[in-house]
Motif scaffolding. Structure first.
Motif, PDB file in Angstrom:
ATOM      1  N   PRO A  18       4.342  17.140   0.812  1.00 56.94           N
ATOM      2  CA  PRO A  18       3.079  16.097   0.738  1.00 56.94           C
ATOM      3  C   PRO A  18       3.707  14.725   0.354  1.00 56.94           C
ATOM      4  CG  PRO A  18       2.679  18.186  -0.628  1.00 56.94           C
ATOM      5  CD  PRO A  18       4.023  18.417  -0.157  1.00 56.94           C
ATOM      6  N   GLU A  19       4.666  14.704  -0.589  1.00 57.85           N
ATOM      7  CA  GLU A  19       5.220  13.270  -0.501  1.00 57.85           C
ATOM      8  C   GLU A  19       5.841  12.661   0.580  1.00 57.85           C
ATOM      9  OE1 GLU A  19       7.914  13.967  -3.753  1.00 57.85           O
ATOM     10  OE2 GLU A  19       6.445  13.614  -5.319  1.00 57.85           O
ATOM     11  N   ALA A  20       6.607  13.466   1.392  1.00 56.90           N
ATOM     12  CA  ALA A  20       7.230  13.101   2.640  1.00 56.90           C
ATOM     13  C   ALA A  20       6.050  12.561   3.550  1.00 56.90           C
ATOM     14  CB  ALA A  20       7.975  14.220   2.979  1.00 56.90           C
ATOM     15  N   ARG A  21       5.004  13.466   3.661  1.00 59.82           N
ATOM     16  CA  ARG A  21       3.912  13.196   4.615  1.00 59.82           C
ATOM     17  C   ARG A  21       3.274  11.568   4.008  1.00 59.82           C
ATOM     18  NH1 ARG A  21       2.652  16.331   8.202  1.00 59.82           N
ATOM     19  NH2 ARG A  21       3.019  18.262   7.004  1.00 59.82           N
ATOM     20  N   ALA A  22       3.124  11.650   2.740  1.00 58.42           N
ATOM     21  CA  ALA A  22       2.182  10.370   2.322  1.00 58.42           C
ATOM     22  C   ALA A  22       3.121   9.109   2.482  1.00 58.42           C
ATOM     23  CB  ALA A  22       2.007  10.614   0.969  1.00 58.42           C
ATOM     24  N   LEU A  23       4.755   9.300   2.385  1.00 59.52           N
ATOM     25  CA  LEU A  23       5.232   8.044   2.653  1.00 59.52           C
ATOM     26  C   LEU A  23       5.344   7.891   3.979  1.00 59.52           C
ATOM     27  CD1 LEU A  23       7.542   5.846   2.029  1.00 59.52           C
ATOM     28  CD2 LEU A  23       9.124   7.759   2.286  1.00 59.52           C
ATOM     29  N   VAL A  24       5.175   8.519   4.975  1.00 61.04           N
ATOM     30  CA  VAL A  24       5.296   8.395   6.454  1.00 61.04           C
ATOM     31  C   VAL A  24       3.908   7.833   6.814  1.00 61.04           C
ATOM     32  CG1 VAL A  24       5.594   9.116   8.768  1.00 61.04           C
ATOM     33  CG2 VAL A  24       7.276   9.958   7.101  1.00 61.04           C
ATOM     34  N   GLU A  25       3.054   8.397   6.318  1.00 60.44           N
ATOM     35  CA  GLU A  25       1.417   7.820   6.645  1.00 60.44           C
ATOM     36  C   GLU A  25       1.289   6.476   5.960  1.00 60.44           C
ATOM     37  OE1 GLU A  25      -0.710   9.121   8.863  1.00 60.44           O
ATOM     38  OE2 GLU A  25       0.562  10.841   9.169  1.00 60.44           O
ATOM     39  N   GLY A  26       1.941   6.276   4.822  1.00 61.55           N
ATOM     40  CA  GLY A  26       1.685   4.835   4.220  1.00 61.55           C
ATOM     41  C   GLY A  26       2.461   3.945   5.224  1.00 61.55           C
ATOM     42  N   VAL A  27       3.609   4.179   5.640  1.00 58.13           N
ATOM     43  CA  VAL A  27       4.265   3.144   6.446  1.00 58.13           C
ATOM     44  C   VAL A  27       3.910   3.019   7.748  1.00 58.13           C
ATOM     45  CG1 VAL A  27       6.586   3.076   7.884  1.00 58.13           C
ATOM     46  CG2 VAL A  27       6.565   3.796   5.409  1.00 58.13           C
ATOM     47  N   LEU A  28       3.223   4.027   8.428  1.00 62.18           N
ATOM     48  CA  LEU A  28       2.578   3.989   9.507  1.00 62.18           C
ATOM     49  C   LEU A  28       1.009   3.238   9.570  1.00 62.18           C
ATOM     50  CD1 LEU A  28       2.830   7.632  11.157  1.00 62.18           C
ATOM     51  CD2 LEU A  28       3.688   5.393  12.046  1.00 62.18           C
ATOM     52  N   GLU A  29       0.557   3.384   8.313  1.00 64.33           N
ATOM     53  CA  GLU A  29      -0.641   2.623   8.338  1.00 64.33           C
ATOM     54  C   GLU A  29      -0.145   0.858   8.162  1.00 64.33           C
ATOM     55  OE1 GLU A  29      -3.079   1.645   4.398  1.00 64.33           O
ATOM     56  OE2 GLU A  29      -3.045   3.859   4.747  1.00 64.33           O
ATOM     57  N   ALA A  30       0.802   0.877   7.517  1.00 59.95           N
ATOM     58  CA  ALA A  30       1.358  -0.794   7.441  1.00 59.95           C
ATOM     59  C   ALA A  30       1.815  -1.164   8.561  1.00 59.95           C
ATOM     60  CB  ALA A  30       2.344  -0.912   6.322  1.00 59.95           C
ATOM     61  N   LEU A  31       2.318  -0.211   9.460  1.00 57.37           N
ATOM     62  CA  LEU A  31       2.724  -0.757  11.009  1.00 57.37           C
ATOM     63  C   LEU A  31       1.571  -0.862  11.726  1.00 57.37           C
ATOM     64  CD1 LEU A  31       5.067  -1.278  12.720  1.00 57.37           C
ATOM     65  CD2 LEU A  31       5.295   1.232  13.191  1.00 57.37           C
ATOM     66  N   SER A  32       0.402   0.057  11.820  1.00 58.24           N
ATOM     67  CA  SER A  32      -0.330  -0.449  12.499  1.00 58.24           C
ATOM     68  C   SER A  32      -1.206  -1.500  12.068  1.00 58.24           C
ATOM     69  CB  SER A  32      -1.319   1.076  12.297  1.00 58.24           C
ATOM     70  OG  SER A  32      -2.820   0.860  13.003  1.00 58.24           O
TER      71      SER A  32
END
Length: 162
Positions: A18-32
């Motif tokens: 879940p931490e890994a998923r949250a990190l990637v989702e957070g980075v994807l959100e910023a990139l979007s």
């Protein structure tokens, strides 16, 4: 506080899926968000609406910093991310490649706008400073001491708001 900011600022090491998923989702959100803003800026510059494009700069800087901090966290946790969420890592790579294409387009549009504006200013300066030869009789004729006079165009005014 957005998910991206919370994840990037608070979790330096990934220990669970879940931490890994949250990190990637957070980075994807910023990139979007950054991609959207860069796309807007590109279209505004393309349309010649430079002052409006410049208003996006502070937010773009903030999002770029957020994204870069996220990328650093991804790099620090690359092994854990590859183990816990390999599909999300591929998604992040694809989004990053798409963003690179957007940045290349943005750079081309900015370079074109810069070249056009420099050309306009150069042409104006050349026209304003070009001496004119007074018309006389014959190919080499001049009229008195003022043979080379400026045209009656008046002063040149340049707007810095462009």
């Amino acid at each position: 506080m957005s998910i991206a900011r919370r994840v990037v600022d608070e979790r330096p090491r990934i220990a669970t899926a879940p931490e890994a998923r949250a990190l990637v989702e957070g980075v994807l959100e910023a990139l979007s968000a950054l991609s959207h803003l860069v796309g807007e800026e590109t279209e505004l510059v393309r349309a010649g609406r430079l002052p409006e494009a410049l208003t996006r700069e502070p937010r773009k800087t903030e999002l770029a910093g957020l994204y870069m901090r996220g990328v650093e966290q991804v790099k620090l946790n690359a092994v854990a991310l590859a183990r816990f969420v390999p599909d999300q890592v591929q998604r992040l790579k694809a989004a990053h490649l798409s963003f690179q294409g957007l940045i290349e387009t943005n750079q081309i549009v900015l370079a074109t706008a810069r070249a056009v504006s420099e050309s306009i200013v150069r042409d104006l300066a050349a026209d304003a400073n070009r001496p004119t030869k007074a018309a006389g009789y014959g190919p080499t004729a001049t009229v008195g001491a003022g043979a080379f006079a400026r045209p009656n165009s008046g002063p040149l005014m340049v707007s810095r708001r462009l």
